[in-house]
Design a protein around this motif. Sequence first.
Motif, short mmCIF file in Angstrom:
data_model
loop_
_atom_site.label_atom_id
_atom_site.label_comp_id
_atom_site.label_asym_id
_atom_site.label_seq_id
_atom_site.Cartn_x
_atom_site.Cartn_y
_atom_site.Cartn_z
N UNK B 8 41.94 43.88 34.68
CA UNK B 8 41.89 42.57 35.34
C UNK B 8 43.32 42.07 35.60
N UNK B 11 44.59 43.77 38.57
CA UNK B 11 44.01 43.28 39.85
C UNK B 11 44.60 41.90 40.16
N UNK B 12 44.83 41.10 39.11
CA UNK B 12 45.43 39.77 39.39
C UNK B 12 46.82 39.97 39.99
N UNK B 42 40.32 42.73 44.54
CA UNK B 42 38.98 42.24 44.16
C UNK B 42 38.09 43.42 43.82
N UNK B 45 38.75 44.61 40.40
CA UNK B 45 38.18 43.73 39.36
C UNK B 45 36.67 43.98 39.25
N UNK B 46 36.04 44.11 40.41
CA UNK B 46 34.58 44.33 40.41
C UNK B 46 34.23 45.60 39.64
N UNK B 49 34.71 45.18 35.89
CA UNK B 49 33.64 44.43 35.20
C UNK B 49 32.36 45.27 35.17
N UNK C 174 39.74 36.94 51.27
CA UNK C 174 40.29 37.59 50.06
C UNK C 174 40.00 36.73 48.83
N UNK C 177 36.28 36.75 47.91
CA UNK C 177 35.78 37.97 47.23
C UNK C 177 36.30 38.02 45.78
N UNK C 178 37.57 37.64 45.66
CA UNK C 178 38.12 37.67 44.30
C UNK C 178 37.32 36.71 43.40
N UNK C 179 36.95 35.57 43.98
CA UNK C 179 36.13 34.61 43.22
C UNK C 179 34.81 35.25 42.80
N UNK C 181 34.22 38.29 42.40
CA UNK C 181 34.47 39.31 41.34
C UNK C 181 34.56 38.62 39.98
N UNK C 182 35.30 37.51 39.95
CA UNK C 182 35.46 36.83 38.65
C UNK C 182 34.12 36.31 38.15
N UNK C 184 31.25 37.52 38.88
CA UNK C 184 30.48 38.70 38.41
C UNK C 184 30.95 39.09 37.01
N UNK C 185 32.27 39.01 36.84
CA UNK C 185 32.79 39.36 35.51
C UNK C 185 32.21 38.44 34.44
#
Lengths: 644, 100, 489, 525
Positions: B8, B11-12, B42, B45-46, B49, C174, C177-179, C181-182, C184-185
């Motif tokens: 993570x 990815x950040x 992203x 990260x997906x 997770x 972007x 999608x990153x949101x 992903x988070x 989903x995490x």
Amino acid sequence: MEWLIWLIPLLPFVGFLLNVFVIRHERPAGLVASGLVAASFVVAVTAIAMLAGLPEEERRIISVGWEWINAGDLRVPFGIMLDPLSAVMVLLVTGVGALIHFYSIGYMHGDARVVRYFAYLNLFVTMMLFLVMGNNMLILFLGWEGVGLCSFLLIGHWFERKSAAAAAVKAFVVNRIGDAAFILAMLAIYANFGTLNFYEVTVAGEVQPGFLERVPEIIGQSFGPSWQPIALATGISFLLLIGATGKSAQFPLFVWLPDAMAGPTPVSALIHAATMVTGGVYMMTRTEALFAASPATQTWVLWVGALTALIAGTAAIAQWDIKRVLAYSTVSQLGFMVAACGMGAYVAAIFHLLTHGIFKALLFLGSGSVIHGTHDTQDMRKMGGLRTAMPTTYWTYLVGAGALAGIVPLAGFWSKDEILAHALSHNHWPQLIILFLTSLLTAFYMGRQVALVFFGTQRDTHYHAHESGRVMTVPLIVLAVGAVIGGAINLPWGHWLTDWLHPVLHEEAGSFNPVLALIATAGAVGMSYLGWWLYTSNAAKVKVGGKDPAYRYTGDIWDGLEEAWYVDRLYERVIVQPFRGLGDFLARVFDPQGIDGLVLGIGRFFGWAGAQVRELQSGYVRTYALVFTAGVVLVLSFMLIFTR
Amino acid sequence: MVPTSYYILLSAALFTIGVLGVLIRRNAIVVFMAVELMLNAANLALVAYARERLSIDGQVLVFFVITVAAAEVAVGLALLVAIFRTKRTTDVDEVSTLRG
Amino acid sequence: MDSIQIPPVDLRLLTPLLIVVSWASLLLLIDVFVIPEGRKKLTGYLAIAGLAVAGLAGIPLWNVSGSTFAGMLVLDRYSLSLTWIFLIAGALSIAIALDYLPRHAIEQGEYYPLIMVAVAGMILMAQGTDLIVLFLGIEVLSITLYILTGFAYPRLTSEEAAMKYLVLGAFAAGFFVYGIALIFGATGTTSLAGIAAYLGRQPFAPQAETLFLAGASLVLIGFSFKVALVPFHMWTPDVYEGSPTPVAAFMSVGTKGAALAALLRFVAFAIEDARPFWLPVLATLAVATMVIGNLGALGQSNVKRMLAYSSIGHAGYILLAIMVAVEGGAEAFLFYMLAYTLTNLGAFGVLIALEQRGEAAWSIDDFGGLYQRRPLLAVAMALFMFSLAGVPPTAGFMAKFFVFTTAYGGGLGWLALVGVLTSAIAAYYYLRVVVKMFMQEPARELRPELSQGLNLEIVIAGVATLILGLLPAPFVLLVERSLSALGGG
Amino acid sequence: MESFPILSLVLWLPTLGALALLAVPRDNAELARRIALMVAVLTLLASLALPLGYAPAAAASDGSLALQFVERVPWLPMLGASYSLGIDGVSLWLVMLTTFLLPIVILSTWDSVHKEVRNFQILMLLLATAMIGVFVAMDLLLFYIFWEFTLIPMTLLIGIWGGSNRVFAARKFFLYTFSGSVLMLLAIIGLYVLNREALAAAQPGYPGTLDISAIAANLRSGVFRLDPAMERLLFGAFFLAFAIKVPLWPFHTWLPDAHVEAPTAGSVILAGVLLKLGSYGMIRFNLTLFPEAARWAAPAIAVLAVIGIIYGAIVAFAQTDMKKLVAYSSVSHMGFIVLGIFALNRAGVSGAILQSINHGLSTGALFLIVGVLYERRHTRELAAYGGIWKVMPVYGGITLLVALSSAGLPGLNGFVGEYTIMQGAFLAPELGWPFLGFAVFGVVLAAVYLLRLYQTVFMGELDNPENQGLQDLNRRELVTLAALCVPIVALGLYPAFALGPMQASVADVVNGLANTVAGRIDLLP
């Protein structure tokens, strides 16, 4: 029988309507107007005869027309009444009024708008009758402002002349100042008594109380700020005094009367001598209970009357215009009446009011006849030696002058003497001296006027003086007779008037004081001879447009007197100029820039803010992305703070 | 087994580099690359997770993101060619006539 | 290996979407092979027919509700009403484009299928109940709009607008999608119902949820970009000015509506329990949007940019309704969308009528003295302006009244105050147009070209604005029933 | 009582007329004027049924307003809004004033409006419906819609047919009033929501109501209680919108611009009726719905009113433009009306209503008079005139009558209203003699500026050659002015004709004020 008294005010009103809407030519207008006022006089006499028939305590005929105002707890009936006091006034108004109407037919002959003149004159008589016959303060006020309106219309009759127009507006505005105080007084009366009616009256079955008998209720009460409480009765009566000074041209508000001479002479005779200006005295007499309840105001009234008499008397001496002399003389005599009211001698005031009404009307009509005869010259310096050309006018004028000066058999002596006697017996020493001095001045300026107008030679020869027609001289003669026998109304021994007014004013007759009478008469005769002698012996010194012979002795004081102690100019500089300045400041600066500036300023601020937002929109994609990221950072930082 | 938090963090980091790339670089193509970088961050990260949760959904989502990214770049480059033909430049700041 | 079980898919729920998509692709082929160069209008008419068929197909579905694709797409009255609104918007913008494109010599057959695909994207967003589906819907919609914005090819401003829109759009995607992903995490699922369940498990404790809240805020940012809330609104004025006017009209109504619909679903159902978090965020965004949106329009001399800023302002008002979605805000939102769609399309229609051949200037002076030459057009435009300003008896006023009432009822009284004050500011620039038309002389000689399609569109919009303003009751009842099923979503 | 919907007829007749006018070809001025006049006269005749059929009933027991000719049709059930009309003593005479002034105004357009007459008449008729709507609407939302809708026709009237600087004046008029009344919209919403919440406890699922008399009944019976802070806020919002419309002193700067630029007919309607919307609103909303806040704010508002009286008079005196002078005189007169309203007793309020009608008549006539001269000489500067009375005697006479009625001469209508207001203000415990000391000064100043106007225009020499050629009033002008002079004199001598019917409603409003002191529960009969 009550409907009869409605006829008195309504007859002249019919004349007014006819002259406004129907009559177009001079001949019928004059006759209808004068006829109707005469008819009103006849009806008045019959009504008063009936009134006299009633037992003394019931001498009051009240008739209510309809419910004028009924806004919640404010209830005012539209009603009139006839009682001894108003009867006397009605007789004066309609009697002298009728004579002046007939006189006007001659005087106003050939005027461009004579029909309208007679309409206004009739409206004036109607309004004056409402003033004296109103059964509550509001009807009195209706007449009060109505006569103010008619004086505006009649002074401004020849409105082409700038001076007449300005004088008319000035008269109305100054009166309005007094009326404002009058309204305040009415408000206070209603607030404290719950009614404006003088006496109890039944309106549509419901009895509405009067306030005159209940005045003692408010003796103790006071109002105003806690550190300086003012007695209620004093407050109300003081406001009424200011109202009276406005209408009866007393000291602070007398400036409009001399200028009012710009109107036709019969108007001056009727309005500014006999009737309207006496309205204030009548009102004070009618509400004498209020004045009696506050000694503080009594002394004010006394001093106002005395001072006005003195100032006006001194001013009358230095006038060149024949009518302005009489105008200041009227103000002075009104000062006498107000002083009499101040002393509590209401009967003496009314007595002087009646006699003054007669002989002052006579003097004015006489001066009108002189003006008429000398083709509209009003400046005494252009006259002289008219006694041969206008004998009737001369003899009637002499009688009038004698009455005004207070020569013994004539009316003026008896009424003035009664006031002086009352002052002596109630030892108002300072006022007595002032009033006595003023009566001497009166005699002097009448002597001076008679000398300048009728004796010596005719100084300005551009005109050929001629006697006026019979329609003008007959009223003069009638009035002259009245001036002679006028004193009989309230001779010290018979005091018919006191008894007649007893149910209303409850006064006892004053005793006759021979010593005072002797001194007063001697003074009057002496001073009038002095005045006559000064201006006949120095007749040569009087030039057309030149200075007064007495100027050599007194210098600039004489000009001061002519300008009535510069009171008028003082008002112009202290009140009128600053008011115009304030008006201009508010209208040009404060309103458009001040308040409006604020409002438009808000508009401009948003315009500027809009410009800033558009500035931000630079067109570069990367700046947009930067702002976007800034937004993201903000939201995320808030999130972090939120989750700690 | 590498802990998920390392992925993570990576990815950040990638994501912030992508954002800065868009802000700093003036050439349109590089901007597109930076955006691609953000999208792939992203994806990373997906996937991380998904592995941690052992659920297949995360990985499936990656396909959606990849297809969308492809479509975007296709249209983007087509537009870039059109602009280049008229204005002979690929500089993002040149293209700023609309403002205010 | 066991066979792959294909989850049961109930395609009946997606009939309008499927019709639009299939018709669009079919039309694309027909346009290329069948329709000759000069007669592209035919494609337009076919496109409108397709949208009409999709609309008719929706009617029997009124009482049907259910979800398909494993809960990723749902059909309820809420999404069906929105579908109808989007279909109307699409049809009207095609109608006004019919004669606009040939007049500016940018007549390409592909315009109409692209609009249909965009409408499909919007329907997808209305029906989506899964973050990824919403992402797909947004991207389908955005990409077609990038192309449509750049449609007036030879004109540089159109290209520039498309470029800006694309760069920023991708940039926002972007974040979005990153949101996802988070989220989903944090929650392990991307479906709105799943997220709601995750939050429902235990009372919402902000400290434990940093990861989830980070994801949620990024997703909110993604939505705010699409809805053009301040400070993510910078693209709107330039894109509206650059793009061809029918596209701008379509965007101001369609995109905004779809994004707001999706935002409402996300806020009202997915993260309702995290209200203490997102309420202040959205409140600040709403205030910023209302104030800056209206301020920006104040000094505008370019009417198209003014309408762009005004649409930003209106997004702020709609946001109020979304924040109180559960307590009746949804009805206010739907009514507002209906009123705003009609009024805005009417306003853009008049703008198109005044746009001269080959020019790209929309200065306000062109409206000068319109009252003398075309009184009916001027009256219509005045009606639209008063409706946007919220002056009764127009639909705009009634919509604002509903939104402010529900906002006040939901405890956002002070936000309603800001809304009321900003609409007072807004009255200034709307009035400027009316004043220009009625009270000032024309700047230059100008012949407004009113084709028969445009004329019809303006008349429909005008009459509807008046009727909605005077007698909104029937529409409100319709909208209200459409909400009853939303709870189940 | 489902009798014949007379109110809806009176309300929508002008609009039907406007629609009919649409059929008339755009350039056929004469036909348009005739139709408009016919419609206006019809509306007047129809509205005559109101005072004749008006039975001043006692206040209803449950505290709601005793309304006559009530019509209620459900309009927005989910918000509890209904198309409900009704009049009581307060609004009866204001409706009559509107319908009485309308034909006169349209008659005056024969001379003053020459360009696009048809559209002018349409806007005027629409404006008439909006104004009558404000007075008869008994539903908050309906009231607000009519209240805002008056802005559009008036702005267009000023903007299209106005003077040289008309655009600025029209825009300022619209924005100033709109931003004032926007806060009122929020207050209406607030009132609705709070009322709904208060009653939702008792009846779940209660949609709330926007009906004025229902809310008033709830407030008076204590079912719906406003805490003082909120009540003052709502009072302030309503009051701001009405203060701008009246206009009260600091909010008056839009009036001179609007009047100077508006066409004669526009000015007459603006001064005659539009200013009264504000005073009507104050009585209907500020006094009835928020008695506690009204009592709290009364002295402060009275101070503003008295400042307005004196300020308006002084600035009027300093004007050189006739219309601006009359505009500022309206500021002064409306100051009196607000003083009367916030005396919070029966004399004050009924005086204010009567004075609203008087002001409508006399200032409307004054604007017509200025219009007559403007049509002949196309200038409003006082300096351009002098000695007109000689050339135009009838005109001079009528102007004098109207000027004196405006200055408050007893025997004419102005005085009765003014005196009742002053008496009310004097009796009010919070106000009393300090306020009256200044307010009565306004009576003097009124005479000053009106007679100055009269003196400069009508008296003095006829020196300006252009003035010599002026002819007197033509038949139409005479009819319009005479039609106004009749009520001016009639109301002056017999005001009970108007004061009578309004007593019941005024008592109802004032009782509402009084009983708040004795707690909400017991209701004075």
